[in-house]
Design a protein around this motif. Structure first.
Motif, mmCIF file in Angstrom:
data_model
loop_
_atom_site.group_PDB
_atom_site.id
_atom_site.type_symbol
_atom_site.label_atom_id
_atom_site.label_comp_id
_atom_site.label_asym_id
_atom_site.label_seq_id
_atom_site.Cartn_x
_atom_site.Cartn_y
_atom_site.Cartn_z
ATOM 1 N N THR A 88 0.827 -1.211 0.000
ATOM 2 C CA THR A 88 0.000 0.000 0.000
ATOM 3 C C THR A 88 0.859 1.258 0.000
ATOM 4 N N GLU B 220 2.560 1.795 -3.318
ATOM 5 C CA GLU B 220 1.566 2.285 -4.275
ATOM 6 C C GLU B 220 1.315 3.774 -4.076
ATOM 7 N N ARG B 221 1.307 4.231 -2.832
ATOM 8 C CA ARG B 221 1.112 5.663 -2.563
ATOM 9 C C ARG B 221 2.284 6.475 -3.114
ATOM 10 N N GLU B 222 3.473 5.957 -2.983
ATOM 11 C CA GLU B 222 4.637 6.676 -3.521
ATOM 12 C C GLU B 222 4.568 6.724 -5.043
ATOM 13 N N LEU B 223 4.113 5.632 -5.652
ATOM 14 C CA LEU B 223 4.007 5.602 -7.108
ATOM 15 C C LEU B 223 2.926 6.545 -7.627
ATOM 16 N N GLU B 224 1.926 6.837 -6.795
ATOM 17 C CA GLU B 224 0.922 7.822 -7.208
ATOM 18 C C GLU B 224 1.558 9.194 -7.395
ATOM 19 N N ARG B 225 2.606 9.461 -6.616
ATOM 20 C CA ARG B 225 3.295 10.754 -6.721
ATOM 21 C C ARG B 225 4.325 10.748 -7.844
ATOM 22 N N PRO C 169 5.017 8.221 -10.811
ATOM 23 C CA PRO C 169 4.591 6.974 -11.460
ATOM 24 C C PRO C 169 5.692 6.206 -12.181
ATOM 25 N N ASP C 170 6.783 6.862 -12.528
ATOM 26 C CA ASP C 170 7.773 6.218 -13.394
ATOM 27 C C ASP C 170 9.091 5.884 -12.697
ATOM 28 N N HIS D 279 8.767 0.778 -8.386
ATOM 29 C CA HIS D 279 8.197 -0.390 -9.058
ATOM 30 C C HIS D 279 8.895 -1.671 -8.597
ATOM 31 N N HIS E 58 5.196 -5.132 -12.286
ATOM 32 C CA HIS E 58 5.974 -4.015 -11.747
ATOM 33 C C HIS E 58 7.480 -4.226 -11.918
#
Length: 400
Positions: free
Chosen positions: A330, A333-338, A340-341, A346, A365
């Motif tokens: 979780t 995933e929150r860090e990837l929302e900020r 994404p690449d 990943h 991922h």
């Protein structure tokens, strides 16, 4: 509290000239020489010669001559340069963020980060009598890390003008041609950011190059050489504040907290709300046991940046250590929302999913980690992990 230092580096892409007014430059006072402490460091391993940054080699000049030659009537030499440089069947350049190279080194290696590739592009453009103009683009920083060093990269564009022989006004720096603009870039740039582009001098670009080299040298443990590169960056362009931040971090790592405080106080005094300068100065003050002042800076930093870069990532790693893979997933995933690449997010999300038995998500991922990796080392590491996941997936299907 986690001890980590932040360094500002430069991502540099190349773009054809796009119209727009420059933002008003910040007025910065030049610092005094007392911020330099040469006596604390060993002499540099090699002289720092800034004349080599844009210098071309016979091989580069031969490449321009053979690939482009003399453009015929109606030919856009900028388009010809772009095709020669960036088509996969031509020079076949690779992106590699590990090292900031000068123009000649980038050409020889056929690889480099954005700054290196654009410096090489500028050097070749000048062989074609194409005027160039560097521009600062105001976009959010992109963060990466190496151990306890965290790097924020900003973005600069290169504007290519028409050949000097095509310009009717010899006093123009370059001719605007927005209808046929040609962009070579590694990140998408919003139109509003382009409109607010701020011209940069070649002197500042050289300072940025040296600052990048200082950061890279520090990350590999070459603290003395890192100092001389950062010092030269500040010497080349005394108004380039990131060089003083880098000097402060180098002093931190060298155990010279007084010198670190000096350099970071100067940078902070010129840009009081810069979160990078704030964080590094607060950390230095804490190391000096100046806790009251550090607390004031931390409070201001919390207002400006409630969730600093890698905030959820660090929490996710702690959850991984505790075996709480669902919570780690979780948080990653929150860090990837900020961001994404970012490849490392990943990667760790793939590991968390693997531990939870979600092989399909782990595969997805890890593949994204491979695709978004920015160094050959990371690419090879993630590719090997991906092969392992897929082998395990195949074995699991066979057992079923």
């Amino acid at each position: 509290m986690t001890s980590w230092a932040r360094i500002m580096c430069t991502v540099l892409g190349a773009a054809a000239f796009l119209g727009g007014c420059a933002s008003k430059p910040v007025v910065v006072q030049a610092p005094r020489l007392q911020l330099f402490h040469d006596q604390l460091f060993q002499p540099p391993g090699a002289p720092i010669d800034t004349s080599h940054v844009f210098a071309t080699t016979p091989a580069m000049r031969e490449y321009v001559q053979h690939e482009l030659g003399t453009p015929g009537p109606g030919k856009d030499v900028r388009r010809m340069l772009f095709d020669a440089l960036y088509r996969r069947d031509k020079l076949q350049l690779e992106y590699d963020s590990a090292t900031t190279r000068n123009a000649a080194q980038t050409f020889e290696a056929r690889a480099g980060n954005c700054l290196s590739l654009a410096i090489m592009t500028a050097a070749l453009a000048r062989e074609l009598s194409l005027p160039v103009q560097f521009q600062q683009i105001e976009v959010d920083e992109v963060w990466s890390r190496s151990g306890n060093l965290y790097f924020a990269s900003n973005h600069v564009n290169l504007a290519l003008g028409r050949p000097r022989s095509e310009r009717s006004n010899p006093y123009m720096t370059y001719a605007a041609d927005t209808a046929n603009s040609l962009t070579v870039d590694f990140i998408p740039v919003p139109p509003k950011a382009r409109e607010a582009a701020r011209p940069l001098s070649e002197t500042t670009i050289i300072a940025m190059f040296l600052n990048n080299r200082a950061a890279e040298l520090l990350s590999t443990g070459h603290v003395d050489d890192a100092y001389w590169a950062a010092r030269k960056a500040a010497e080349v362009d005394p108004l380039f504040l990131n060089a003083y931040n880098t000097l402060g971090v180098i002093y931190q790592h060298h155990g010279n907290q007084d010198a670190a405080e000096q350099a970071l106080r100067y940078a902070h005094s010129q840009a009081p709300d810069n979160t990078i300068f704030l964080a590094n100065l607060a950390q230095t003050l804490e190391a000096e046991n100046k806790l009251d002042e550090a607390a004031v800076l931390r409070a201001r930093l919390a207002q400006l940046e409630p969730y600093p870069p890698f905030h959820f990532f660090h929490q996710g790693q702690e959850a991984m250590k505790l075996g709480d893979y669902a919570r780690a997933r979780t948080l990653f995933e929150r860090e990837l929302e900020r961001v994404p690449d970012y490849h490392e997010f990943h990667f760790w999300l793939a590991v968390a999913n693997y531990q939870l038995g979600n092989l399909r998500a782990a595969d997805k991922h890890m593949a994204l980690a491979v695709n978004n990796s920015t160094t050959r080392g990371d690419h090879d590491l993630y590719a090997a992990k991906l092969d392992r996941i897929r082998a395990y997936e195949a074995q699991s299907r066979t057992k079923q």
